[in-house]
Design an enzyme around this catalytic site. Structure first.
Site, PDB file in Angstrom:
ATOM      1  CD  GLU A   1     -34.572  37.039  99.575  1.00 29.23           C
ATOM      2  OE1 GLU A   1     -34.468  38.032  98.834  1.00 29.23           O
ATOM      3  OE2 GLU A   1     -34.479  37.100 100.812  1.00 29.23           O
TER       4      GLU A   1
HETATM    5  C1  FAD Z   1     -41.338  28.660 102.539  1.00 29.10           C
HETATM    6  C2  FAD Z   1     -41.403  30.149 102.437  1.00 29.10           C
HETATM    7  C3  FAD Z   1     -40.517  30.920 103.195  1.00 29.10           C
HETATM    8  C4  FAD Z   1     -40.646  32.319 103.178  1.00 29.10           C
HETATM    9  N1  FAD Z   1     -39.866  33.063 104.031  1.00 29.10           N
HETATM   10  C5  FAD Z   1     -40.130  34.388 104.163  1.00 29.10           C
HETATM   11  C6  FAD Z   1     -39.482  35.165 105.180  1.00 29.10           C
HETATM   12  O1  FAD Z   1     -38.660  34.654 105.940  1.00 29.10           O
HETATM   13  N2  FAD Z   1     -39.813  36.480 105.297  1.00 29.10           N
HETATM   14  C7  FAD Z   1     -40.732  37.066 104.484  1.00 29.10           C
HETATM   15  O2  FAD Z   1     -40.979  38.248 104.647  1.00 29.10           O
HETATM   16  N3  FAD Z   1     -41.355  36.367 103.515  1.00 29.10           N
HETATM   17  C8  FAD Z   1     -41.073  35.045 103.338  1.00 29.10           C
HETATM   18  N4  FAD Z   1     -41.708  34.315 102.370  1.00 29.10           N
HETATM   19  C9  FAD Z   1     -42.736  34.968 101.556  1.00 29.10           C
HETATM   20  C10 FAD Z   1     -42.346  35.082 100.101  1.00 29.10           C
HETATM   21  O3  FAD Z   1     -41.371  36.062  99.932  1.00 29.10           O
HETATM   22  C11 FAD Z   1     -43.657  35.372  99.349  1.00 29.10           C
HETATM   23  O4  FAD Z   1     -44.370  34.141  99.306  1.00 29.10           O
HETATM   24  C12 FAD Z   1     -43.441  35.921  97.970  1.00 29.10           C
HETATM   25  O5  FAD Z   1     -42.924  37.227  98.042  1.00 29.10           O
HETATM   26  C13 FAD Z   1     -44.730  35.939  97.144  1.00 29.10           C
HETATM   27  O6  FAD Z   1     -45.775  36.517  97.843  1.00 29.10           O
HETATM   28  P1  FAD Z   1     -47.195  35.778  97.910  1.00 29.10           P
HETATM   29  O7  FAD Z   1     -46.938  34.401  98.410  1.00 29.10           O
HETATM   30  O8  FAD Z   1     -48.101  36.637  98.673  1.00 29.10           O
HETATM   31  O9  FAD Z   1     -47.640  35.646  96.422  1.00 29.10           O
HETATM   32  P2  FAD Z   1     -48.278  36.814  95.516  1.00 29.10           P
HETATM   33  O10 FAD Z   1     -47.492  38.055  95.675  1.00 29.10           O
HETATM   34  O11 FAD Z   1     -49.740  36.847  95.754  1.00 29.10           O
HETATM   35  O12 FAD Z   1     -47.992  36.228  94.064  1.00 29.10           O
HETATM   36  C14 FAD Z   1     -48.773  35.173  93.474  1.00 29.10           C
HETATM   37  C15 FAD Z   1     -48.388  35.063  92.014  1.00 29.10           C
HETATM   38  O13 FAD Z   1     -48.731  36.284  91.345  1.00 29.10           O
HETATM   39  C16 FAD Z   1     -47.594  36.835  90.689  1.00 29.10           C
HETATM   40  N5  FAD Z   1     -47.653  38.286  90.771  1.00 29.10           N
HETATM   41  C17 FAD Z   1     -47.810  39.047  91.865  1.00 29.10           C
HETATM   42  N6  FAD Z   1     -47.786  40.342  91.554  1.00 29.10           N
HETATM   43  C18 FAD Z   1     -47.593  40.413  90.233  1.00 29.10           C
HETATM   44  C19 FAD Z   1     -47.461  41.486  89.305  1.00 29.10           C
HETATM   45  N7  FAD Z   1     -47.503  42.756  89.693  1.00 29.10           N
HETATM   46  N8  FAD Z   1     -47.277  41.187  88.000  1.00 29.10           N
HETATM   47  C20 FAD Z   1     -47.194  39.901  87.595  1.00 29.10           C
HETATM   48  N9  FAD Z   1     -47.313  38.857  88.416  1.00 29.10           N
HETATM   49  C21 FAD Z   1     -47.501  39.104  89.729  1.00 29.10           C
HETATM   50  C22 FAD Z   1     -46.394  36.270  91.420  1.00 29.10           C
HETATM   51  O14 FAD Z   1     -45.231  36.253  90.596  1.00 29.10           O
HETATM   52  C23 FAD Z   1     -46.885  34.877  91.787  1.00 29.10           C
HETATM   53  O15 FAD Z   1     -46.658  33.991  90.742  1.00 29.10           O
HETATM   54  C24 FAD Z   1     -41.576  32.922 102.332  1.00 29.10           C
HETATM   55  C25 FAD Z   1     -42.408  32.131 101.529  1.00 29.10           C
HETATM   56  C26 FAD Z   1     -42.331  30.769 101.593  1.00 29.10           C
HETATM   57  C27 FAD Z   1     -43.278  29.947 100.744  1.00 29.10           C
END
Ligand code: FAD
Length: 603
Positions: A458
């Site tokens: 979220e």
């Molecule tokens: C158990 C679980 C349930 C989930 N359920 C859902 C769901 O039902 N539906 C859905 O759509 N998604 C879901 N998600 C996905 C979740 O919303 C994403 O994991 C989250 O948005 C982060 O994306 P990412 O994992 O690709 O990490 P990334 O976006 O790659 O981020 C990795 C790190 O980089 C940082 N970062 C990224 N961009 C920037 C920036 N511009 N500036 C500074 N820092 C940055 C982030 O803060 C983070 O610390 C779920 C995730 C998990 C683990």
């Protein structure tokens, strides 16, 4: 120790939730009807959720190649939840709802989050259905939303992709019109979707007759190119099994396939999936491509999704809070029973004297007060925000607009404060248990693992921080921030003589936050201002929780142990926690570039 007295105190003594009965929408309700809902949820959580919290952690969802298998206890808990009517609690009477205020609904759902956060209470399903009630056509509401509210279908939110998490503008799932008559489908303009969605919670299971996926995808332009940025994103209903206009299954499987289950650190009672849309595993009507029905207008997918963000983020904050409280109660119980060590006194030097229980040590009390101040403070904030949602939806125009503005600024806090600090509370709960806390024989390690998710989904912590400093405190010329400051000043002005020192301290904190907000942006490029967004979020969150505690403490009068405990938690927060904001805001104000400047190869 029970959660109920805390909830009752916050709802009735502090928020005066019964006053909502003066609104036409809630006129049939009373303290008795609110209590009846809380009683039912407390009972179902106690009987159908709590006993199985460890079981759903150890018996992870399994995929046998055809079906996802979940423990029988999960089926029974979800059925009991749906049968209680809670999925449609907030809806109108004429569609089978209870017209329950959101404040009471959020409080009632807290019991499930505490009993077993990962069996869950249908938050995704109600969020999905609420979105369709706001943006869907009449038939989409009838066929999909109403069948989610009655528990026949469940819902998902499919935003993330393997290469697009925080950056949703990079969504690559494509949606192309399905045939020449695509616009004439009664369920909405019909498209074929192709792409992969990662991390989808509850993306596959047998708990309900059907699963309604809400999917973000891009409609290519006339050259077949995807429109860059968030403006190109549209929203689609993609049912796992196709349905007719009566909501009956047609017997056709849609082309949505489970590519695999993710094996998580915690929150294991909920399936988490990688879904392939439209790769031809289940060809439908002779072709590959998952059938999806457009919701709202093309290009407005993210706007539709944001409709339900406030409530979703209050829900995440509430889940984090409840895990914090669960650890607090477990470690309190342990501390009252574990004999270890002797008092720091002359008598204590005599090793023949009996040991004391660890709750008698000042350091254990410190860790208990820290947990209590984070978790009960976060609970009060979540219920305050839920009350703002009710105000926004049912209040007069001016207070409704004020509630909207306050929610804009407080939503990153209500999500992020508990995600960070109630996780810290869980760590302290483990610490109080000593070595036993580090084993699976006690529940606290699971609470920590379950809670670790909340800083990630979220909107990650970092993304929430940038939303707060980069958008929310600036929007509408700082109107939300000014309004919040005025609310804090009102609490400061009415503080009783006993709380004057804390009131002054809050006034100074507010002034520091205001000054740091200005200094961060004074002549700065966004990259400079936002480099320390997380310390800003931390300082802002601590100031908000200090304000909440000052207000709650005014209601916690008398010598009953609960009142003494609330005042102690409030004082702890002011003396041990609020002073931390100085260090956090220093780097914000001087736009410290230590982190931003360090070259990659220096790591
Ligand atoms: C158990 C679980 C349930 C989930 N359920 C859902 C769901 O039902 N539906 C859905 O759509 N998604 C879901 N998600 C996905 C979740 O919303 C994403 O994991 C989250 O948005 C982060 O994306 P990412 O994992 O690709 O990490 P990334 O976006 O790659 O981020 C990795 C790190 O980089 C940082 N970062 C990224 N961009 C920037 C920036 N511009 N500036 C500074 N820092 C940055 C982030 O803060 C983070 O610390 C779920 C995730 C998990 C683990």
């Amino acid at each position: 120790m029970s959660l109920r007295p805390t909830i009752d105190f916050l709802l009735h003594d502090w928020l005066q939730v019964e006053s909502l009965r003066e609104r036409e929408r809630f006129a049939d309700h009373s303290r008795e009807t609110f209590d009846a809902v809380l009683d039912t949820c407390e009972r179902i959580a106690r009987e159908k959720y709590a006993p199985f919290n460890r079981l759903v952690d150890t018996e992870e969802p399994q995929f046998d190649g055809e079906r996802v298998i979940l423990p029988q206890a999960t089926h029974e808990a979800c059925k009991a939840y749906a049968d209680s009517g809670m999925l449609s609690a907030a809806q109108d009477y004429d569609i089978g709802g209870m017209q329950l205020p959101y404040t009471v609904e959020a409080a009632a759902n807290a019991f499930f989050a505490m009993a077993s956060v990962s069996i869950g209470s249908g938050m995704l399903t109600t969020g999905n259905a609420n979105l369709l009630m706001a943006h869907g056509t009449d038939l989409q509401k009838q066929v999909f939303a109403l069948n989610e509210f009655n528990g026949r279908f469940s819902g998902t939110m499919c935003l993330s992709e393997p290469q697009a998490g925080s950056s949703l503008s990079d969504v690559a799932t494509r949606a192309v019109p399905d045939g020449a008559d695509f616009e004439r489908d009664p369920l909405g303009p019909r498209y074929r979707l192709r792409g992969n969605k990662m991390w989808i919670s509850s993306g596959e299971h047998e708990l309900t007759e059907n699963i309604v996926h809400l999917v973000l995808a891009k409609i290519p332009d006339e050259n077949g190119q995807l429109v860059p940025g968030v403006k190109g994103i549209s929203l689609f209903i993609v049912p796992k099994k196709l349905v007719d206009t009566e909501g009956q299954l047609t017997g056709e499987r849609n082309d949505v396939a489970l590519a695999g289950l993710n094996h998580k650190c915690g929150w294991r009672g909920t399936t988490n999936t990688l879904l392939n849309f439209g790769e031809g595993k289940y060809p439908v009507r002779g072709n590959s491509g998952a059938i999806g029905y457009l919701v709202g207008n093309p290009g407005q997918g993210l706007q539709c999704m944001f409709h339900m963000m406030n409530e979703a983020r209050i829900g995440v904050g509430m889940a984090a809070t409840m895990l914090g409280l669960a650890g607090y109660y477990a470690s309190l119980d342990y501390a009252k029973n574990r004999p270890q060590g002797r008092p720091v006194s002359a008598a204590g030097k005599n090793s023949a004297s009996p040991q004391v229980r660890i709750i008698e040590h000042a350091d254990i009390k410190r860790m208990l007060l820290a947990q209590k101040s984070y978790s009960e403070g976060a609970l009060a904030l979540a219920l305050y925000c839920a009350r703002l949602v009710d105000e926004q939806h049912t209040g007069e125009a001016d207070p409704a607009n004020q509630a909207r503005l306050l929610l804009e600024v407080l939503t990153p806090i209500v999500k992020s404060f508990p995600s960070e600090w109630c996780l810290e509370a869980n760590s302290l709960a483990i610490q109080i248990h000593g070595g036993y806390g580090y084993t699976r024989d006690f529940p606290v390690e699971q609470y920590w693992r379950d809670n670790r998710l909340n800083m990630i989904h979220e909107g990650t912590h970092g993304i929430q921080a940038m939303d707060l400093l980069g958008r929310k405190v600036l929007m509408e010329e700082g109107a939300g921030l000014k309004l919040l400051a005025a609310r804090m000043q009102a609490t400061i002005a009415k503080a009783s003589p006993e709380w004057q020192a804390e009131a002054r301290q809050l006034g100074e904190a507010l002034q520091q936050v205001g000054a740091a907000t200005q200094a961060a942006w004074q002549g700065a490029q966004p990259a400079q201002a936002l480099a320390n967004a997380v310390p800003y979020l931390q300082a802002f969150g601590h100031t908000v929780i200090a304000w909440i505690w000052l207000d709650v403490a005014q209601q916690a009068q008398g010598e009953a142990p609960t009142a003494v405990g609330r005042r102690a938690a409030a004082r702890y927060f002011f003396r041990y926690e609020l002073p931390k904001i100085g260090a956090w805001l220093q780097v914000v104000s001087r736009r410290d570039s230590t982190c931003a400047d360090v070259p990659e190869d220096a790591f």
